[in-house]
Design an enzyme around this catalytic site. Structure first.
Site, PDB file in Angstrom:
ATOM      1  CG  ASP A 159      43.498  37.264  36.770  1.00  0.00           C
ATOM      2  OD1 ASP A 159      42.991  38.191  37.419  1.00  0.00           O
ATOM      3  OD2 ASP A 159      43.670  36.128  37.249  1.00  0.00           O
ATOM      4  CG  HIS A 197      37.078  51.617  44.697  1.00  0.00           C
ATOM      5  ND1 HIS A 197      36.540  52.156  43.551  1.00  0.00           N
ATOM      6  CD2 HIS A 197      37.154  50.286  44.468  1.00  0.00           C
ATOM      7  CE1 HIS A 197      36.300  51.198  42.682  1.00  0.00           C
ATOM      8  NE2 HIS A 197      36.680  50.041  43.218  1.00  0.00           N
ATOM      9  CD  GLU A 198      38.846  48.267  47.475  1.00  0.00           C
ATOM     10  OE1 GLU A 198      37.979  47.410  47.202  1.00  0.00           O
ATOM     11  OE2 GLU A 198      39.627  48.719  46.617  1.00  0.00           O
ATOM     12  CD  GLN A 210      42.743  39.416  45.305  1.00  0.00           C
ATOM     13  OE1 GLN A 210      42.806  39.913  46.424  1.00  0.00           O
ATOM     14  NE2 GLN A 210      41.721  39.630  44.491  1.00  0.00           N
ATOM     15  CE1 TYR A 226      38.160  49.121  39.828  1.00  0.00           C
ATOM     16  CE2 TYR A 226      38.559  47.967  37.756  1.00  0.00           C
ATOM     17  CZ  TYR A 226      38.608  48.011  39.144  1.00  0.00           C
ATOM     18  OH  TYR A 226      39.106  46.935  39.840  1.00  0.00           O
ATOM     19  N   GLY A 241      43.421  47.519  46.563  1.00  0.00           N
ATOM     20  CA  GLY A 241      42.548  47.056  47.632  1.00  0.00           C
ATOM     21  C   GLY A 241      41.640  45.961  47.118  1.00  0.00           C
ATOM     22  CG  MET A 242      39.823  41.626  47.321  1.00  0.00           C
ATOM     23  SD  MET A 242      39.202  41.815  45.624  1.00  0.00           S
ATOM     24  CE  MET A 242      37.624  40.981  45.770  1.00  0.00           C
ATOM     25  CD  GLU A 243      35.711  44.090  45.713  1.00  0.00           C
ATOM     26  OE1 GLU A 243      35.130  43.570  44.750  1.00  0.00           O
ATOM     27  OE2 GLU A 243      36.861  44.556  45.640  1.00  0.00           O
ATOM     28  CD  GLU A 272      35.663  47.044  40.680  1.00  0.00           C
ATOM     29  OE1 GLU A 272      35.600  48.191  41.181  1.00  0.00           O
ATOM     30  OE2 GLU A 272      36.080  46.057  41.311  1.00  0.00           O
ATOM     31  CG  HIS A 282      33.600  47.100  45.796  1.00  0.00           C
ATOM     32  ND1 HIS A 282      32.921  46.638  44.689  1.00  0.00           N
ATOM     33  CD2 HIS A 282      34.840  47.457  45.366  1.00  0.00           C
ATOM     34  CE1 HIS A 282      33.713  46.723  43.631  1.00  0.00           C
ATOM     35  NE2 HIS A 282      34.882  47.217  44.004  1.00  0.00           N
TER      36      HIS A 282
END
Length: 608
Positions: A380, A300-301, A127, A388, A274-276, A323, A304
């Protein structure tokens, strides 16, 4: 000349990286990667050259043509940025770095078999967002620098690898793939070979290795997960409509540029919904809900793919460009595929979340701005729904001003103009004013991008279904629970919106009565379950603490951890709850990704 990014050692006077050739030996017993990185720069360079690293041991830096050493030094570790790797180049266009990662790499989570769902094979995944790629390989770890890369992943032969790149081959290791690893050609190893030939920011570098199975979902989509048939089947069913969403995205925003849109459902420790990652989106298993409502995360992903992956914020101070645009695009896709009511519910949940996070930052309003100053700030630590949802509200405000047809035309032109580029807020505003003349006289662009809080012309949803759910929630203070006929058609998002709007001053007896009727504490939708448990904690209803503990030990998504741990150590104000929270974290910590561990530790540091 100075740094181009407050979170990177990259200097504006130094050339950008064009390509990195990676060879990575994944050593599961030591939870480390032995790697080499062959860099190719845009132009030859003489003098100092800086790269970002975190926790990396640098063994050598060589000129690839002559194999002669290149002088280098590694600075002491900075708590946010990591260590600066400084090279002294002499008309070099390329150089080869040999290194080893740390077992505590902030991007990597190494899972033992008991920590996985199948419990039969180890698992590792990355990640890298926002600034964690530097803990996997040295790089100019800023979204301002887009790179192409190739990668050789040397892994145990009984495992499989997937990557956010085109898969080329699965083959036997060869001498010379990674000169620095004596065990590269050991028996029982294979090499998975990948190529990313489109320029992407380093935070989109991603891979996962484990005992993987897959199911075909559509012509451009294959679903991957641990090789557990029930999970694979249910996830494939949940995301069966993915191709329709891709086609709707193309009709709204232009061609899909990434060839594949595959999905990987990760173990429960994955810290995000999720991660795009391009070509291979990473998902938490909590989005597999059985009623297709988790598809808004996939939407959403997918969005992206245009806003974020094609056009990227130049630094994290302009994160809203990723975002805010993607949240807007996601809701347009959801509206087209699932209807306006479903999109409105998403907006309503987001509106509530925006208000909560603006309140969360009431003592540091800088992070309620779209364009903000993050000098000396760990991105972070200030991650929130503000970029967003405030970003969405800004774009939605412009759409209402100019009309949807005109705004759609603007969006397509924006994406076509800046694709495969990284931009800042000023670039967007200049393009907006040039293409929608006079918009600055109709919408206060400075207030929206540089002002704190929520602008007065932001817009709460105004649909009948949204108003009904909020009204029912407000009546709860008088003991009025929704009737079964009123909730007969509700899915997870309706319940999430209802719970999020409940009055704060409710009694434990009311919480118990609500759960007795609707079994919310047993919901398979974690958004519903966590929202309910949050309210149970806040009113001191200890009947549900076993469920709280179970949830915190089986899910590692950072948002859910933040909500529940914060409720325990701040919301209830009870010393027993703080002791309870610390015990759970000590027992569950190793099952959380390093990013999620940091979230909980920050909560404890602030409130204990």
């Amino acid at each position: 000349m100075g740094r181009i990014d407050p979170h990177s050692f990259t200097e504006s006077s130094e050339p950008a990286t064009r390509h990195i050739g990676l060879a990575l030996y994944l050593d599961f017993p030591s939870s480390t990667i032995v790697g080499s990185a062959l860099f190719t720069l845009d132009t030859p360079h003489t003098g100092p050259f800086s790269l970002d690293t975190r926790g990396l041991t640098i063994h050598s830096v060589l000129s690839p043509e002559t194999q002669t050493p290149i002088p280098f030094s590694l600075s002491a570790a900075h708590p946010i940025s990591g260590s600066q790797l400084s090279l002294t180049l002499s008309n070099h266009t390329s150089f080869l770095i040999s290194y080893t990662t740390s077992p505590s790499s902030s991007a990597l989570q190494w899972l033992l078999p008991p920590q996985t769902l199948a419990k039969s094979h180890p698992f590792v995944y990355t990640q890298c967002h926002p600034i964690h790629a530097r803990s996997v390989f040295p790089c100019q770890d800023t979204p301002a620098v887009r790179i192409r890369y190739s990668a050789l992943l040397n892994i145990p032969s009984h495992l499989s690898a997937v990557m956010a790149a085109r898969h080329l081959h699965r083959r036997q290791p060869r001498e010379g793939d990674l000169p620095s690893a004596a065990s590269w050609c050991s028996p029982g190893r294979v090499v998975e070979e990948f190529l990313m030939d489109q320029p992407v920011p380093p935070y989109l570098f991603a891979f996962a290795v484990g005992g993987l199975g897959n199911r075909k979902v559509g012509p451009r989509t294959r679903l991957y997960a641990e090789d557990v048939p029930a999970l694979l089947d249910s996830a494939a069913a949940e995301f069966a409509g993915t191709e329709e969403m891709i086609r709707e995205g193309e009709s709204l925003f232009g061609p899909y540029e990434w060839e594949r849109f595959d999905l990987l459902v990760l173990p429960p420790s994955f810290p995000y919904a999720g991660m795009e990652n391009p070509r291979m989106v990473f998902l938490t298993p909590t989005v597999v809900k059985g009623d297709a409502t988790g598809t808004h995360v996939v939407a959403h992903e997918l969005a992206h793919s245009w806003t974020g992956n094609l056009i990227t914020n130049k630094t994290n101070e302009h994160f809203w460009l990723n975002e805010g645009f993607t949240t807007y695009a996601e809701r347009r896709i959801v509206e087209a595929v699932q209807g306006e009511q479903r999109a409105t519910l998403n907006i309503g949940i987001g509106w509530r979340g925006l208000n909560e996070d603006v309140e969360r930052f009431k003592d540091n309003l800088e992070f309620t701005k779209l364009k903000n100053n993050q000098e000396g700030i760990d991105p972070d630590d200030v991650y929130s729904r503000v970029p967003y949802e405030k970003g969405f509200q800004f774009l939605w405000r412009i759409e209402r001003q100019v009309g949807r047809p005109s705004f759609d035309e603007f969006l397509k032109k924006y994406i076509a103009t800046f694709k495969f580029k990284s931009i800042d807020t000023e670039t967007f505003i200049d393009f907006l004013k040039a293409n929608i003349p006079g918009i600055e006289n109709q919408v206060d662009l400075v207030l929206w991008t540089e002002g704190t809080g929520i602008p007065p012309d932001a817009y709460e949803p105004d649909s009948s279904s949204y108003k009904m759910i909020v009204s029912l929630a407000n009546e709860f203070i008088n003991g009025r629970m929704p009737r079964e006929d009123e909730v007969a058609d509700w899915q997870g998002q309706e319940w999430e919106l209802y719970l999020d709007n409940l009055p704060k001053s409710i009694e434990a007896s009311q919480v118990i009565a609500l759960d007795s009727r609707y079994k919310l504490s047993e919901s398979k939708d974690y958004a519903v379950k966590v929202s309910f448990l949050q309210r149970a904690i806040s009113c001191g209803c200890r009947d549900y603490y076993n469920e709280v503990e179970k949830t915190l030990k089986e899910v590692g998504m950072r948002r859910y951890l933040r909500l529940l741990y914060t409720a325990l150590v701040k919301g209830s104000g009870k010393e027993d709850d703080k002791v309870f929270a610390k015990r759970i974290f000590s027992e569950a910590r190793e099952c959380y990704h390093p990013i999620a561990q940091g979230v909980v530790e920050a909560i404890f540091a602030k409130h204990l």
